[in-house]
Design an enzyme around this catalytic site. Structure first.
Site, mmCIF file in Angstrom:
data_model
loop_
_atom_site.group_PDB
_atom_site.id
_atom_site.type_symbol
_atom_site.label_atom_id
_atom_site.label_comp_id
_atom_site.label_asym_id
_atom_site.label_seq_id
_atom_site.Cartn_x
_atom_site.Cartn_y
_atom_site.Cartn_z
ATOM 1 C CG ASP A 1 -6.423 0.893 -1.941
ATOM 2 O OD1 ASP A 1 -5.516 1.749 -1.870
ATOM 3 O OD2 ASP A 1 -6.606 0.030 -1.044
ATOM 4 C CB SER B 1 -0.967 -0.026 1.188
ATOM 5 O OG SER B 1 -1.888 1.019 1.114
#
Length: 448
Positions: free
Chosen positions: A242, A97
């Site tokens: 995301d 991430s």
């Protein structure tokens, strides 16, 4: 101790210091077992260590006899959509991430292409632990590449907006992929919408040009590029794409909290209905929902899986988190920066004005986030002290403690990954929010 974080949400660690091939393979074996040796979609975010992690993952899944479909470098929402479209038993995104480049990790997805919920995550962790000294069987899995993995995701996103209106404007966009997986689909999607696109960090090789979390202090280059190119909007993605942060045409950082607000305003204008955000997200989204008759606002516990579960419960038309993660059930049950971009562009095309004008019509709030060391076993005591100290507030329990007043709120919750308590407050004025945060911290320190 190795630098490795294993939780119900997945695995993160520093490569060579907790993130070694043997452990990665064991994680993949555990996932393959939960998938009953079925089909698993894998993809990665472009980090240099991704190839090593991929090989370890392939070995673990093959040992469980899985049929592996490899999307190569692709975003987490792309992986999630492929899991669902291809009828796979699970998915696995190789990503850390927003962590720095030396980190990598594994994010498991269920058969619906969503992040694991607490129950499924706990089963996976238990399965990993049970295999610590168990030799791998050799069942002979099969791996094959997915042809044009981004195409289905692109088409799904195009299907939720008025593409012809966007193309007629047209819009200038600066997209900061920062060498993450968003570079695979992002430019293609924007060009499909007729945008004049300038891409920063367009090679998805993980060589981040700036700290990868898309916060204001890291996006000075994007703000400047928007001004230099006379762009209508600037978009910034995190490495697995995301999350989405936004810059307006004046070079002003709009940020991540307002990503959800903008998406909500656009979706409800055409399809009123329930909207879900987590308990740590800005109240500006709630204020926007109130503008639309037939719509309702709901809060979930913190965590993407909790947001999605609440969305299912209330049949939400949109959900998301204040970190720039928009979840549109028409595309998938997972945070998706491409959805966020498309909805913002759709709103700009429909309104015909500037992004700054759109944002300035929203209520203004300031968020302050602080933390204090606190052992997990002391969190309930801290919650009880706060309940007694602020009796004039509306109390919401279940995810730590949230206290609401007419114009401000504060949430206190224990971290899932480290022995701290997080305190988040929001008010119309930054000083008021900070004073509230510090008053709560003072009470917490009394018991920890």
């Amino acid at each position: 101790m190795p630098t490795r974080i294993l939780s119900i949400s997945g695995l993160r660690g520093i490569v060579g210091d907790g993130l070694e091939p043997d452990y990665l393979s064991r994680f993949a074996r555990a996932l393959g077992h939960l998938a009953d040796g079925g089909t698993v979609v894998i993809s990665r975010d472009g980090r240099a260590s991704g190839l090593m992690v991929r090989e370890a993952v392939l070995a673990g899944l093959a040992a469980e006899g899985c049929h592996i479909l490899d999307a190569g470098i692709a975003s987490t929402p792309t992986c999630g959509l492929l899991v669902r479209r291809l009828g796979a038993a699970a998915g696995l995104q190789i990503t850390a991430s927003h962590n720095p480049a030396e980190w990598n990790g594994l994010k498991p997805l269920d058969a619906a292409g969503r992040v694991f919920n607490a129950q499924l995550g706990a089963r996976l962790v238990a399965e990993i632990d049970s295999r610590e000294n168990e030799p791998a069987a050799v069942r002979g899995g099969v791996a094959e590449p997915i042809e044009d993995p981004a195409a289905a995701h692109r088409d799904a996103v195009l299907g939720i907006v008025d593409t012809e209106s966007i193309r007629r404007r047209p819009l200038k966009v600066v997209l900061d992929c920062n060498h993450g997986s968003g570079a695979v689909l992002g430019p293609e999607l924007l060009e499909s919408l007729g945008c004049d696109v300038t891409v920063l960090g367009g090679a998805p090789d993980g060589r981040f040009a700036h700290t990868p979390e898309p916060l204001q202090q890291h996006l000075g280059g994007l703000c400047q590029a928007v001004l230099e190119h006379g762009a209508d909007v600037g978009f910034a993605q995190d490495p697995d794409a995301d999350r989405l942060a936004i810059v307006d045409e004046t070079g002003r950082y709009i940020g991540e909290e307002l990503t959800m607000a903008l998406a909500t305003d656009r979706v409800l204008a055409g399809s009123p209905g329930p909207v879900v955000v987590n308990g740590s997200s800005s109240r500006v989204t709630a204020d926007i929902v109130e503008r639309y008759p037939g719509s309702s606002f709901h809060r979930s516990h913190v965590g993407e899986a909790n947001v999605v579960a609440k969305m299912d419960e209330v049949a939400a038309v949109l959900g998301g988190e204040g970190n720039g993660g928009v979840i549109d059930p028409r595309v998938g049950g997972i945070r998706d920066s491409f959805v966020g971009m498309a909805l913002v562009l759709d709103g700009l095309a429909c309104d015909g004005g500037d992004l700054s004008d759109w944002v300035d019509r929203f209520p203004v709030y300031e968020i302050v986030k602080l933390k204090v060391p606190c052992p997990a076993e002391r969190v309930p005591a801290a919650v009880e002290v706060l309940r007694r100290a602020f009796e004039d507030a509306t109390v919401t329990e279940g995810d730590g403690l949230r206290l609401d007043w007419d114009d401000r709120w504060v949430q206190v919750r224990g971290s899932n990954t480290e022995p701290i308590v997080r305190v988040i407050s929001e008010a119309p004025d930054a000083e008021v929010a900070r004073e509230l945060c510090e008053a709560v911290l003072e009470r917490v320190r009394e018991v920890v």
